[in-house]
Design an enzyme around this catalytic site. Sequence first.
Site, PDB file in Angstrom:
ATOM      1  N   ARG A   1     -12.425 -14.971  -2.062  1.00 53.37           N
ATOM      2  CA  ARG A   1     -11.540 -15.251  -0.733  1.00 53.37           C
ATOM      3  C   ARG A   1     -12.227 -16.303   0.401  1.00 53.37           C
ATOM      4  O   ARG A   1     -12.060 -16.686   0.753  1.00 53.37           O
ATOM      5  CB  ARG A   1     -10.944 -14.312  -0.002  1.00 53.37           C
ATOM      6  CG  ARG A   1      -9.673 -13.846  -0.834  1.00 53.37           C
ATOM      7  CD  ARG A   1      -8.512 -12.900  -0.462  1.00 53.37           C
ATOM      8  NE  ARG A   1      -8.079 -12.748  -1.336  1.00 53.37           N
ATOM      9  CZ  ARG A   1      -6.828 -11.462  -1.230  1.00 53.37           C
ATOM     10  NH1 ARG A   1      -7.259 -10.257  -0.024  1.00 53.37           N
ATOM     11  NH2 ARG A   1      -5.984 -11.464  -1.978  1.00 53.37           N
TER      12      ARG A   1
ATOM     13  N   GLN B   1      -9.183   2.134   0.003  1.00 50.77           N
ATOM     14  CA  GLN B   1      -8.749   2.609  -1.867  1.00 50.77           C
ATOM     15  C   GLN B   1     -10.251   3.376  -2.389  1.00 50.77           C
ATOM     16  O   GLN B   1      -9.381   4.144  -3.417  1.00 50.77           O
ATOM     17  CB  GLN B   1      -9.320   0.744  -2.779  1.00 50.77           C
ATOM     18  CG  GLN B   1      -8.037   0.006  -2.570  1.00 50.77           C
ATOM     19  CD  GLN B   1      -7.918  -1.052  -2.979  1.00 50.77           C
ATOM     20  OE1 GLN B   1      -9.036  -0.903  -4.139  1.00 50.77           O
ATOM     21  NE2 GLN B   1      -7.197  -1.913  -3.142  1.00 50.77           N
TER      22      GLN B   1
ATOM     23  N   ASP C   1      -7.029  -8.437   4.367  1.00 54.19           N
ATOM     24  CA  ASP C   1      -5.779  -8.791   3.412  1.00 54.19           C
ATOM     25  C   ASP C   1      -5.562 -10.316   4.005  1.00 54.19           C
ATOM     26  O   ASP C   1      -4.875 -11.199   3.836  1.00 54.19           O
ATOM     27  CB  ASP C   1      -5.223  -8.275   2.991  1.00 54.19           C
ATOM     28  CG  ASP C   1      -5.185  -6.906   2.094  1.00 54.19           C
ATOM     29  OD1 ASP C   1      -5.826  -6.731   1.667  1.00 54.19           O
ATOM     30  OD2 ASP C   1      -4.570  -6.355   1.650  1.00 54.19           O
TER      31      ASP C   1
ATOM     32  N   SER D   1     -13.522   0.731   3.327  1.00 55.69           N
ATOM     33  CA  SER D   1     -12.517   1.023   2.222  1.00 55.69           C
ATOM     34  C   SER D   1     -11.409   2.042   1.719  1.00 55.69           C
ATOM     35  O   SER D   1     -11.790   3.214   1.444  1.00 55.69           O
ATOM     36  CB  SER D   1     -12.974   0.502   0.772  1.00 55.69           C
ATOM     37  OG  SER D   1     -12.465   0.960  -0.501  1.00 55.69           O
TER      38      SER D   1
ATOM     39  N   ARG E   1       1.310   4.622  -2.842  1.00 56.13           N
ATOM     40  CA  ARG E   1       1.013   5.919  -2.767  1.00 56.13           C
ATOM     41  C   ARG E   1       2.949   6.220  -3.255  1.00 56.13           C
ATOM     42  O   ARG E   1       2.225   7.953  -3.126  1.00 56.13           O
ATOM     43  CB  ARG E   1       0.606   6.112  -1.287  1.00 56.13           C
ATOM     44  CG  ARG E   1      -0.700   5.475  -1.014  1.00 56.13           C
ATOM     45  CD  ARG E   1      -0.944   4.982   0.450  1.00 56.13           C
ATOM     46  NE  ARG E   1      -2.355   4.467   0.492  1.00 56.13           N
ATOM     47  CZ  ARG E   1      -3.313   3.968  -0.130  1.00 56.13           C
ATOM     48  NH1 ARG E   1      -2.480   3.245  -0.750  1.00 56.13           N
ATOM     49  NH2 ARG E   1      -4.501   3.620   0.245  1.00 56.13           N
TER      50      ARG E   1
ATOM     51  N   SER F   1       0.876  -0.921   0.011  1.00 60.45           N
ATOM     52  CA  SER F   1       0.013  -0.090  -0.326  1.00 60.45           C
ATOM     53  C   SER F   1       1.004   1.532   0.046  1.00 60.45           C
ATOM     54  O   SER F   1       0.554   2.468  -0.741  1.00 60.45           O
ATOM     55  CB  SER F   1      -0.943  -0.072   1.333  1.00 60.45           C
ATOM     56  OG  SER F   1      -1.712  -1.256   1.107  1.00 60.45           O
TER      57      SER F   1
ATOM     58  N   ARG G   1      -2.478 -14.136  -2.554  1.00 64.76           N
ATOM     59  CA  ARG G   1      -2.151 -14.887  -0.305  1.00 64.76           C
ATOM     60  C   ARG G   1      -3.028 -15.661  -0.232  1.00 64.76           C
ATOM     61  O   ARG G   1      -2.458 -16.296   0.544  1.00 64.76           O
ATOM     62  CB  ARG G   1      -3.414 -13.818   0.476  1.00 64.76           C
ATOM     63  CG  ARG G   1      -2.815 -12.366   0.035  1.00 64.76           C
ATOM     64  CD  ARG G   1      -3.457 -11.132   0.824  1.00 64.76           C
ATOM     65  NE  ARG G   1      -3.158  -9.634   0.214  1.00 64.76           N
ATOM     66  CZ  ARG G   1      -1.850  -9.167   0.369  1.00 64.76           C
ATOM     67  NH1 ARG G   1      -0.588  -9.510   1.395  1.00 64.76           N
ATOM     68  NH2 ARG G   1      -1.924  -7.966   0.424  1.00 64.76           N
TER      69      ARG G   1
HETATM   70  C1  S3P Z   1      -5.762  -1.477   0.188  1.00 66.01           C
HETATM   71  C2  S3P Z   1      -6.793  -1.578   0.638  1.00 66.01           C
HETATM   72  C3  S3P Z   1      -7.429  -3.161   0.860  1.00 66.01           C
HETATM   73  C4  S3P Z   1      -7.007  -3.944   1.180  1.00 66.01           C
HETATM   74  C5  S3P Z   1      -5.830  -4.468  -1.045  1.00 66.01           C
HETATM   75  C6  S3P Z   1      -5.027  -2.401  -0.537  1.00 66.01           C
HETATM   76  C7  S3P Z   1      -4.949   0.246   0.173  1.00 66.01           C
HETATM   77  O1  S3P Z   1      -8.571  -2.636  -0.127  1.00 66.01           O
HETATM   78  O2  S3P Z   1      -7.535  -5.000   0.589  1.00 66.01           O
HETATM   79  O3  S3P Z   1      -4.473  -4.501  -0.717  1.00 66.01           O
HETATM   80  O4  S3P Z   1      -3.710   0.119  -0.527  1.00 66.01           O
HETATM   81  O5  S3P Z   1      -5.474   1.072   0.244  1.00 66.01           O
HETATM   82  P1  S3P Z   1     -10.220  -1.834   0.651  1.00 66.01           P
HETATM   83  O6  S3P Z   1      -9.875  -0.617   0.203  1.00 66.01           O
HETATM   84  O7  S3P Z   1     -10.779  -2.397  -0.995  1.00 66.01           O
HETATM   85  O8  S3P Z   1     -10.497  -2.645   1.912  1.00 66.01           O
END
Ligand code: S3P
Length: 435
Positions: A348, A171, A317, A169, A28, A24, A390
Amino acid sequence: MTQTYFVRPGGVLSGTLSVPGDKSISHRSIMLGAIAEGVTEVTGFLEGEDALATMNAFRAMGVLIEGPNQGRVTIHGVGKYGLKAPARPIDCGNSGTSMRLLSGLLAGQKFAVTLTGDDSLRRRPMARVAKPLQAMGARVETEPGGLPPVRLLPVSRLHGIHYDLPVASAQVKSAVLLAGLYAEGETSVTEQKPARDHTERMLVALGYPVESLGPTTRLSGKGVLRAVPIEVPADISSAAFFMVGASIAPGSDLTLRAVGINPTRTGIIDILRLMGADITLNNQRLAGGEPVADIRVRYAPLQGIVVPEALVPLAIDEFPILFVAAANATGQTVVTGAAELRVKESDRIRVMAEGLQGLAVDATPTSDGMIINGGRPVAGGTVDSHGDHRIAMSFAMAALRADGPITILDCANVATSFPGFSDLAIVAGLSLSAA
Ligand code: S3P
């Protein structure tokens, strides 16, 4: 390219290991470094396919990026308004983080761009980002059902909104905040449950004004990002496989160096401790705005638990490997509130339940989780990871405590998040061969 893992049963995990950089934070570092003023030096960058997809995306938009070279990356930032139209669609590969965060960051550009990906990514929901971005004035198109490719058309400007996140989320939260960098006025998001906050932390580290008030994060489009060095900690989501491996294999005593322990990511530690795991955090310190520690895990018998729902987004995750922990724990483990697992790189819940059942584990999938009656020996057998990194790594660890060898199909995507996994697993004590 396909890859199969063959893992012989038994083994003990010991020694001191470093797992690769946080996925992550690596994504970024490229995104924010690219739109910063000045040169960003990144260390500890994850040289996995997902983060490399993000790197290639910014190269295609005219950003000079040197590396990666042993985790070192140099990004020559072009500033917020310096990106150029890419010549062709951007391929995000297997990476949902690339596609969703780029949707936000690119929604306010003056050029059109299409984001696409592999078969798995093209089945994942994008309406969750398209909807708030459209509310900000973005012209975002998806395929029917909200599926990729995502097409972003040029706009003259976005406007800030307040968005109550309907799903936990990071993301989606990040996509809205990144679009907010290009919006007139203020953009704010409120979370129901905290999700990882790496975007907010890195924005602050790069000098961008961000206000955090409890569950609400707010920023305006007026700020500027200024390059600073970024040190990426080791990925707790990669460390998690070894944490569970050491917890279930009698005699294990393993230390994982300089792992990120951001409180929005440590659900795995809390859940394993509730199950009886022996985990100690040593040498706690700050590295580049993120807390890190050396994590020591010694074997301890695990018990089944009802996993508190508040911990689910903080370990989202880690459920594939937590299900393996539950299979090796005495008694019943119940996971609820984890429906998001159905829209990850694979479903999953379904794929883990099928794999565990194939190894004679009493695992019952539910709409939003799983019930596992653990403690009986896991059998040997063959499981299909369905191309989910994973899941492949989780079943590799299951062999530590299995009755017979475990063969895992479709493991090539381990390289998306954990290049070198099989070598490191062998060093740690797993009897694994990859072909
Ligand atoms: C992530 C957010 C998570 C995670 C993904 C990485 C991120 O997803 O499962 O592996 O880097 O912001 P979600 O935002 O869909 O929960």
